[in-house]
Scaffold this motif. Structure first.
Motif, short mmCIF file in Angstrom:
data_model
loop_
_atom_site.label_atom_id
_atom_site.label_comp_id
_atom_site.label_asym_id
_atom_site.label_seq_id
_atom_site.Cartn_x
_atom_site.Cartn_y
_atom_site.Cartn_z
N TYR A 53 0.84 -1.20 0.00
CA TYR A 53 0.00 0.00 0.00
C TYR A 53 0.88 1.25 0.00
O TYR A 53 0.63 2.20 -0.75
CB TYR A 53 -0.92 -0.02 1.23
N LYS A 57 1.26 3.19 -5.93
CA LYS A 57 0.10 4.03 -6.24
C LYS A 57 -1.06 3.16 -6.76
O LYS A 57 -2.21 3.36 -6.42
CB LYS A 57 0.53 5.03 -7.32
N GLU A 58 -0.70 2.15 -7.57
CA GLU A 58 -1.70 1.27 -8.17
C GLU A 58 -2.45 0.48 -7.08
O GLU A 58 -3.68 0.31 -7.14
CB GLU A 58 -0.99 0.33 -9.16
N THR A 59 -1.72 -0.01 -6.07
CA THR A 59 -2.35 -0.73 -4.96
C THR A 59 -3.31 0.19 -4.20
O THR A 59 -4.43 -0.21 -3.85
CB THR A 59 -1.28 -1.28 -3.99
N ARG A 60 -2.87 1.44 -3.96
CA ARG A 60 -3.74 2.38 -3.24
C ARG A 60 -5.00 2.66 -4.05
O ARG A 60 -6.11 2.68 -3.52
CB ARG A 60 -3.00 3.70 -2.95
N ARG A 61 -4.82 2.84 -5.35
CA ARG A 61 -5.96 3.12 -6.23
C ARG A 61 -6.98 1.96 -6.14
O ARG A 61 -8.17 2.18 -5.98
CB ARG A 61 -5.45 3.29 -7.67
N TRP A 64 -8.76 1.88 -2.64
CA TRP A 64 -9.84 2.87 -2.50
C TRP A 64 -11.06 2.48 -3.35
O TRP A 64 -12.20 2.63 -2.92
CB TRP A 64 -9.37 4.27 -2.90
N VAL A 143 -12.53 10.39 -3.97
CA VAL A 143 -12.24 9.27 -4.87
C VAL A 143 -13.29 9.23 -5.99
O VAL A 143 -12.96 9.12 -7.17
CB VAL A 143 -12.22 7.92 -4.10
N ASP A 149 -6.10 8.34 -5.99
CA ASP A 149 -5.12 8.08 -4.92
C ASP A 149 -5.01 9.35 -4.07
O ASP A 149 -4.00 10.06 -4.13
CB ASP A 149 -3.77 7.70 -5.56
N HIS A 151 -4.39 12.17 -1.30
CA HIS A 151 -3.33 12.38 -0.30
C HIS A 151 -3.82 13.33 0.78
O HIS A 151 -4.88 13.96 0.64
CB HIS A 151 -2.07 12.91 -0.98
N ILE A 158 0.71 10.14 2.40
CA ILE A 158 -0.21 9.05 2.04
C ILE A 158 -1.24 8.88 3.16
O ILE A 158 -0.89 8.94 4.34
CB ILE A 158 0.59 7.74 1.84
N LYS A 160 -4.53 6.49 4.78
CA LYS A 160 -5.13 5.15 4.73
C LYS A 160 -6.26 5.06 5.75
O LYS A 160 -6.23 5.75 6.77
CB LYS A 160 -4.10 4.05 4.97
#
Ligand code: NAD
Ligand code: ZN
Length: 248
Positions: A53, A57-61, A64, A143, A149, A151, A158, A160
């Protein structure tokens, strides 16, 4: 009848510890992880570590986007959550230790002082750099309006949801409160959990080691079935509802 056995066993108990997992919230429309339609039948848990995470960035995207479709924030408590409140009103509940991050025990009416959320609460989002806390629905709105992503608004760090990810440490205060309850409980009811996620599953185990009889209410087997005084394979809402009705 196993429900009758459970009621007999709990009849004189006044310090019951209720330990809940994802299965108590499936009747509110939130999928569990390891049940027959669980989230892990569709996605790979290895994708949801804190390390990935933070690094990707792709994992966060994706995280979410999944959250936006999970229904957790819109869910309403069900009969199972209400039964735990009924036990509390009847003066029989020591506390409720939950692995769930949906906040539904408090939404159902249990006072926060009676609830220990071992894995956090998805209703809040925290910045990993400055600690700033925002309501998750506010972040979801960002989102949904195209910020895949998002911030931190304060420091750019970042952010979460305030839940324990794989690879993260457990919150120490919550673990301490839960262990203290496990030491004094006179019975423990585990509901809707495979009892396979550690260290959370140490809590019912600790209660049993301290002499509390264990009642398990779960569809399917759990890892602690062998230690239970009674196991009831059935719907959390129905079974807990019947048990609570017989005890109040
Ligand atoms: P799990 O997914 O490992 O097990 C859930 C168990 O509940 C399964 O055995 C399933 O068959 C059973 N079940 C499902 N619906 C039921 C019902 N209506 N009545 C009775 N039993 C039912 O869940 P776990 O042990 O809680 O571990 C999963 C982890 O995932 C937890 O650590 C939790 O933090 C997290 N999680 C939370 C939520 C939530 O907050 N609602 C949802 C999914 C996962
Ligand atoms: Zn910040």
């Amino acid at each position: 009848m196993t429900i009758e056995r459970a009621v007999e066993l709990l009849a004189d108990k006044t310090d019951i510890l209720v330990f809940t997992g994802a299965g108590i919230s499936t009747e509110s429309g939130i999928p569990d992880f390891r049940g027959p339609n669980g989230v892990w039948t569709k996605v790979d848990p290895a994708d949801f570590t804190i390390q990935r995470y933070l690094a990707s960035k792709e994992t966060r995207r994706r995280s979410w986007s999944m959250r936006a479709h999970s229904g957790v924030l819109d869910a309403q408590p069900n009969e199972g959550h209400a039964a735990v409140v009924a036990l509390w009103r009847a003066g029989r509940l020591l506390g409720c230790v939950t692995q769930n991050i949906d906040g539904l025990h408090v939404a159902a009416g249990l006072p926060e002082s009676m609830v220990v959320e071992l894995h956090g609460n998805a209703r809040e989002t925290r910045c990993v750099d400055c600690g700033d806390v925002t309501e998750t629905p506010e972040v979801m709105a960002r989102v949904e309006s195209g910020d895949a992503d998002p911030h931190c608004r304060r420091c750019g760090g970042i952010i979460k949801v305030d839940v324990v990810f794989f690879g993260e440490a457990m919150p120490t205060d919550e673990m301490r409160r839960a262990a203290a309850m496990a030491h004094v409980a006179d019975a423990v009811i585990a509901v809707g959990s495979t009892l396979s996620v550690y260290p959370a599953a140490d809590i019912p185990l600790l209660a049993v080691e301290n002499g509390a009889p264990l009642v398990i209410v779960n569809q399917g087997t759990t890892e602690l079935d062998g230690l239970a005084a009674v196991t009831i394979d059935g719907s959390a809402g129905e079974v807990l509802g019947e048990i609570a009705a017989a005890l109040v």
